[in-house]
Structure formats: C-alpha cells, structure tokens
Scaffold this motif. Structure first.
Motif, PDB file in Angstrom:
ATOM      1  N   GLY A   1       4.080   3.336  -2.419  1.00  9.37           N
ATOM      2  CA  GLY A   1       3.889   4.533  -1.608  1.00  9.37           C
ATOM      3  C   GLY A   1       2.527   5.168  -1.636  1.00  9.37           C
ATOM      4  O   GLY A   1       2.030   5.603  -0.604  1.00  9.37           O
ATOM      5  N   ASP A   2       1.886   5.240  -2.803  1.00  7.33           N
ATOM      6  CA  ASP A   2       0.596   5.927  -2.846  1.00  7.33           C
ATOM      7  C   ASP A   2      -0.595   4.966  -2.796  1.00  7.33           C
ATOM      8  O   ASP A   2      -1.732   5.379  -2.988  1.00  7.33           O
ATOM      9  N   LEU A   3      -0.323   3.699  -2.509  1.00 10.93           N
ATOM     10  CA  LEU A   3      -1.417   2.753  -2.312  1.00 10.93           C
ATOM     11  C   LEU A   3      -1.978   2.935  -0.906  1.00 10.93           C
ATOM     12  O   LEU A   3      -1.232   3.201   0.041  1.00 10.93           O
ATOM     13  N   ASP A   4      -3.266   2.823  -0.778  1.00 10.95           N
ATOM     14  CA  ASP A   4      -3.936   3.003   0.500  1.00 10.95           C
ATOM     15  C   ASP A   4      -3.391   1.981   1.519  1.00 10.95           C
ATOM     16  O   ASP A   4      -3.372   0.783   1.226  1.00 10.95           O
ATOM     17  N   PRO A   5      -2.950   2.449   2.679  1.00 13.09           N
ATOM     18  CA  PRO A   5      -2.430   1.520   3.692  1.00 13.09           C
ATOM     19  C   PRO A   5      -3.426   0.415   4.057  1.00 13.09           C
ATOM     20  O   PRO A   5      -3.023  -0.722   4.310  1.00 13.09           O
ATOM     21  N   ALA A   6      -4.704   0.725   4.081  1.00 13.83           N
ATOM     22  CA  ALA A   6      -5.712  -0.301   4.387  1.00 13.83           C
ATOM     23  C   ALA A   6      -5.754  -1.349   3.277  1.00 13.83           C
ATOM     24  O   ALA A   6      -5.919  -2.547   3.549  1.00 13.83           O
ATOM     25  N   ASP A   7      -5.601  -0.906   2.019  1.00  7.75           N
ATOM     26  CA  ASP A   7      -5.566  -1.859   0.903  1.00  7.75           C
ATOM     27  C   ASP A   7      -4.332  -2.760   1.003  1.00  7.75           C
ATOM     28  O   ASP A   7      -4.408  -3.963   0.743  1.00  7.75           O
ATOM     29  N   LEU A   8      -3.201  -2.167   1.370  1.00 10.51           N
ATOM     30  CA  LEU A   8      -1.981  -2.957   1.527  1.00 10.51           C
ATOM     31  C   LEU A   8      -2.130  -3.973   2.661  1.00 10.51           C
ATOM     32  O   LEU A   8      -1.699  -5.123   2.532  1.00 10.51           O
TER      33      LEU A   8
ATOM     34  N   THR B   1      -4.921  -5.288   3.693  1.00 17.15           N
ATOM     35  CA  THR B   1      -5.841  -6.322   3.200  1.00 17.15           C
ATOM     36  C   THR B   1      -5.115  -7.264   2.251  1.00 17.15           C
ATOM     37  O   THR B   1      -5.253  -8.488   2.356  1.00 17.15           O
ATOM     38  N   ALA B   2      -4.338  -6.711   1.339  1.00 17.33           N
ATOM     39  CA  ALA B   2      -3.584  -7.544   0.390  1.00 17.33           C
ATOM     40  C   ALA B   2      -2.633  -8.475   1.152  1.00 17.33           C
ATOM     41  O   ALA B   2      -2.514  -9.658   0.821  1.00 17.33           O
TER      42      ALA B   2
END
Length: 150
Positions: A122-129, A131-132
């Motif tokens: 939930g608190d992970l950056d959507p852009a990071d998700l 990219t992952a």
C-alpha cells in the motif's frame, strides 16, 4: 571494493516470493482453501476462460512457485471442479472457467487477504510498483527464453 553483483538477483526475488507465500499460507490457514487453490481460482478469473484446458494445465505446471507436476495440476483442477468452483478443466473438456460458486469463494478469500496485501504494497510508490512489474516480467521472459535455448 566494488561488487560486480547486480542489485537485484534471483535470490532476492525468491526470498520475496517465499515471504509472500508464507504470508498467504498463514492467512488461508483458517479457511478450507489452500494457497494453490486460491491462486488457481485467481488465474481462472483473471486469465480465463481457457478454451483448451491443456493450456491451463501446462501453465499451472510451469509455475514453479506452485510446485506442481502435470499430474498435480490435473489433480488440483479436478478438486476445484469436484467442489463446484471450476468447470471444464479436464484435458479435452473445456472451456475451463471459474463457476459462480468459485467466484464467490475467490471474493471471500480476496477480502480476507486484502488487508495484508495493502499493508505489504500500500505505501510503496505506484511508479516503483509499475517499474518492478515491468522488470520482473522482463526477467521472467528472459529466463524462459534462455531456458528454451539450452
């Protein structure tokens, strides 16, 4: 001393997958569903229906995280079908799909697992998700291609 090791390795991915699988197993421990049943219902709901059930069998058996042989995939699907949660899953039958009862079970299990999913992601950056997701999809594709070439 600089390391020539990549920042992200298969070991990192395996450890994350193992931790998530252990969490899923813990969340489902009080239900009548196994993690593999839950995952298979999600596959049927999201990727299905499968006109050719053999494609579904092969997909499940190829998912190493499920630790299924082709016979194990057939047994898993037969169990879901016997419970009325899926239909048309036998090789040569089809189309393989989730039933209304299977959708209800999937909804219940998703509601059960959603709070932990939100805590983990939930608190992970959507852009990071995003990219992952792209990186992991590319890693999987490259690994499959390399394995096919061997």
């Amino acid at each position: 001393m600089t390391s020539s090791m990549p920042t992200l390795t298969g070991q990192d991915i395996a450890e994350a997958q193992g931790a998530l699988r252990a969490l899923l197993d813990t969340m489902l421990s009080g239900t009548d569903a196994t993690a593999n049943e839950f995952i298979t219902l999600r596959v049927l709901a999201v990727r299905g229906p499968y006109d050719d059930p053999a494609v579904l069998h092969d997909f499940l058996a190829a998912q190493r995280q499920l630790d299924l042989t082709p016979a194990g995939a057939a047994e898993l699907l037969a169990g879901l079908e016997k419970a009325g949660l899926a239909e048309g899953t036998a090789r040569g039958a089809g189309p393989a799909r989730i039933t209304a009862a299977g959708s209800a079970v999937l909804t219940r299990l998703t509601e059960l697992t959603s709070p932990a999913t939100r805590q983990v992601f939930g608190d992970l950056d959507p852009a990071d998700l995003a990219t992952a997701h792209r990186v992991l999809a590319e890693v999987a594709q490259r690994a499959d291609q390399l394995r096919a070439e061997m």
